[in-house]
Write an enzyme that holds these catalytic residues in place. Structure first.
Site, mmCIF file in Angstrom:
data_model
loop_
_atom_site.group_PDB
_atom_site.id
_atom_site.type_symbol
_atom_site.label_atom_id
_atom_site.label_comp_id
_atom_site.label_asym_id
_atom_site.label_seq_id
_atom_site.Cartn_x
_atom_site.Cartn_y
_atom_site.Cartn_z
ATOM 1 N N GLU A 173 -53.144 -41.775 -92.356
ATOM 2 C CA GLU A 173 -54.392 -41.268 -91.768
ATOM 3 C C GLU A 173 -54.494 -39.749 -91.680
ATOM 4 O OE1 GLU A 173 -55.286 -43.214 -88.083
ATOM 5 O OE2 GLU A 173 -55.507 -45.137 -89.060
ATOM 6 N N GLU A 362 -53.333 -51.302 -91.396
ATOM 7 C CA GLU A 362 -53.332 -51.471 -89.936
ATOM 8 C C GLU A 362 -54.574 -52.257 -89.575
ATOM 9 O OE1 GLU A 362 -53.082 -47.940 -87.494
ATOM 10 O OE2 GLU A 362 -51.206 -47.287 -88.438
HETATM 11 C C1 BGC Z 1 -52.605 -44.801 -86.011
HETATM 12 C C2 BGC Z 1 -51.648 -45.477 -85.051
HETATM 13 C C3 BGC Z 1 -52.338 -45.731 -83.731
HETATM 14 C C4 BGC Z 1 -53.547 -46.591 -83.968
HETATM 15 C C5 BGC Z 1 -54.319 -46.949 -82.718
HETATM 16 C C6 BGC Z 1 -53.996 -45.381 -85.986
HETATM 17 O O1 BGC Z 1 -54.898 -44.339 -86.143
HETATM 18 O O2 BGC Z 1 -52.089 -44.851 -87.299
HETATM 19 O O3 BGC Z 1 -50.505 -44.696 -84.923
HETATM 20 O O4 BGC Z 1 -51.465 -46.335 -82.815
HETATM 21 O O5 BGC Z 1 -54.437 -45.913 -84.806
HETATM 22 O O6 BGC Z 1 -54.953 -45.843 -82.188
#
Ligand code: BGC
Length: 454
Positions: A173, A362
């Site tokens: 990111e 994610e």
């Molecule tokens: C990040 C994580 C973070 C998640 C939730 C993502 O932008 O990669 O490290 O915990 O968002 O905010």
């Protein structure tokens, strides 16, 4: 019953080799930062400036550094065979460059071997935000020298782990760590303004592309990078607001994608980006291009945008979800299930012939939770996954989506939010460090079992 329907829908669409995994990152979970010769990262410094919401720190975090064998057993229990975490740059190169810390490397050896022994495929992120402070002292991402430091670091990672690790994610990111860390000052290293943001953005893009090209040349099998995107909408259909929304969209969604694709920065839509020229050298147009083996896609929300003369550079204002009376997450973001599928649609049209396979690297949500009873009742999280998977399914085949990682395996240090935003499938008691599956962990486990049942 509902899970039964979802799993049979998934089964009709998803191939058996679809990657199901869960993720964490080094800084958010490892703790153990003062032992075995680790150097300091920019986050440790940032914490000391009382910039974390609950004034906490990641000094101990989940203590994953010592408890990874049992944490990986939680992956086995869930039935998830792919695990994503990051490598801590200061742990293996305490000064950012030069000397390598053998004890730091030995830890990643043990971690990798433990994954493989447990039948779990490793996915390593090279950079998930914990820059060595020693490099920040030289200007961090604002200093162009960072590109060669980063390549040296990647070389060490790959040389050491490449015999056992096929899957590499060069960056996590960039728009978040460049935007929050070098423009808004709300993440480490707390820098503000265009004079920091623009050079940081350009050097990150160079390091990202050269990193991908380097790992591919070294023979790494599956090399990608993970970008975050937000679905952007105009508050209404007036041309002024629509154009403002396009500027925000270009800034958030294109500044780290377009250069890699060979399309340079979206300066026509967002003219303030033209100031980047100051930091560009003649060979950069070529150096900034790469063809990753895959793109990691991370989408947490949508933003609704309105034109505003008062806002510098963008002349656009993001309207708060709360003020729009929308349901919000612990991070104050709108809870908006179709965001991911809207971005997938856009990516396909935007990338055109340059489109590569996609992984959802994610996928997660956090809302306030009570932990007085176990399992923690996180029905909202199951609802989230259910709704997001339903919107995702029609895209899987047509857009070549090859996998999905739940974020996160367990509650952890949520950057500037400290421990106030739990994202885990497993609850972590940060006093005792005990882990317990939440209701969503049982849901994920059952889904994984059903999908494996054939
Ligand atoms: C990040 C994580 C973070 C998640 C939730 C993502 O932008 O990669 O490290 O915990 O968002 O905010």
């Amino acid at each position: 019953m509902i899970l039964e329907n979802l799993s049979s829908n998934i089964k009709t669409i998803v191939s058996p080799d679809f990657v199901w995994g869960a993720g964490i990152s080094a800084y958010q979970t490892e703790g153990a930062r003062d032992i075995d010769g680790s150097g300091k990262s920019i986050w440790e410094n940032f914490e000391q400036g009382r910039r974390i919401k609950d004034r906490s720190s990641a000094a101990q975090a989940c203590n994953f550094y010592n408890s990874f064998p049992s944490d990986l057993s939680m992956m086995n229990w869930l039935g998830l065979d792919h695990f994503k975490t990051s490598i801590s740059w200061p742990r293996i190169m305490p000064d950012g460059g030069g000397a390598v810390n053998p004890k730091g490397l030995a830890y990643y050896d043990r971690l990798t071997d433990e994954m493989l022994n447990k039948g779990i495929t490793p996915w390593y992120v090279a950079y998930h935000w914990d820059l060595p402070q020693a490099l920040q002292d030289k200007g961090g991402w604002v200093n162009r020298d960072i590109v060669s430091y980063f390549l040296n670091y990647l070389e060490v990672c790959h040389k050491h782990l490449g015999d056992r690790v096929d899957n590499w994610i060069v960056m996590n990111e960039p728009i978040v760590f460049a935007g929050a860390g070098y423009f808004l000052g709300i993440h480490a290293p707390g820098k503000v303004g265009l004079k920091n943001f623009l050079p940081a953005m350009h050097h990150i893009n160079l390091a990202n592309a050269e990193g991908i090209n380097f790992l591919q040349a070294e023979g790494a099998k599956n090399v990608g990078t993970a970008l975050s995107f937000a679905s952007i909408q105009s508050v209404d259909d007036s041309p002024k607001n629509e154009e403002a929304a396009q500027r925000v969209h270009a800034t958030i969604n294109q500044t780290f994608l377009d250069p890699m694709l060979g399309n340079w920065y979206p300066t026509t839509i967002a003219p303030f980006l033209r100031k980047i020229d100051k930091y560009v050298r003649s060979s950069d147009m070529t150096r900034i291009r790469a063809t990753p083996d895959f793109l990691g896609v991370q989408v947490y929300t949508r933003e609704v945008v309105k034109h505003s003369y008062l806002m510098p550079y963008l002349q656009a204002k993001i309207l708060s979800a709360k003020k729009r009376n929308m349901p919000v997450t612990s991070l104050g973001q709108e809870l908006y299930y179709p965001a991911l599928s809207e971005i997938l649609d856009w990516l396909v049209s935007h990338m055109g012939s340059k489109k590569v396979p996609l992984y959802i690297t994610e996928c997660g949500v956090s809302m306030p939770e009570s932990d007085t009873i176990h399992p923690v009742e996180d029905g909202y999280r199951m609802q989230y996954y259910h709704a997001v998977f339903e919107t995702l399914l029609p895209h899987i085949q047509s857009e070549d989506v090859r996998g999905l990682f739940y974020w996160s395996l367990m509650d952890n240090f949520e950057w500037a939010e400290g421990y106030t935003a739990p994202f885990g499938l497993f609850h972590v008691d940060f006093n005792t460090l005990e882990r317990n599956p939440k209701q969503s962990a049982y849901w994920v486990k059952e889904l994984a079992e059903r999908l494996k049942r054939g």
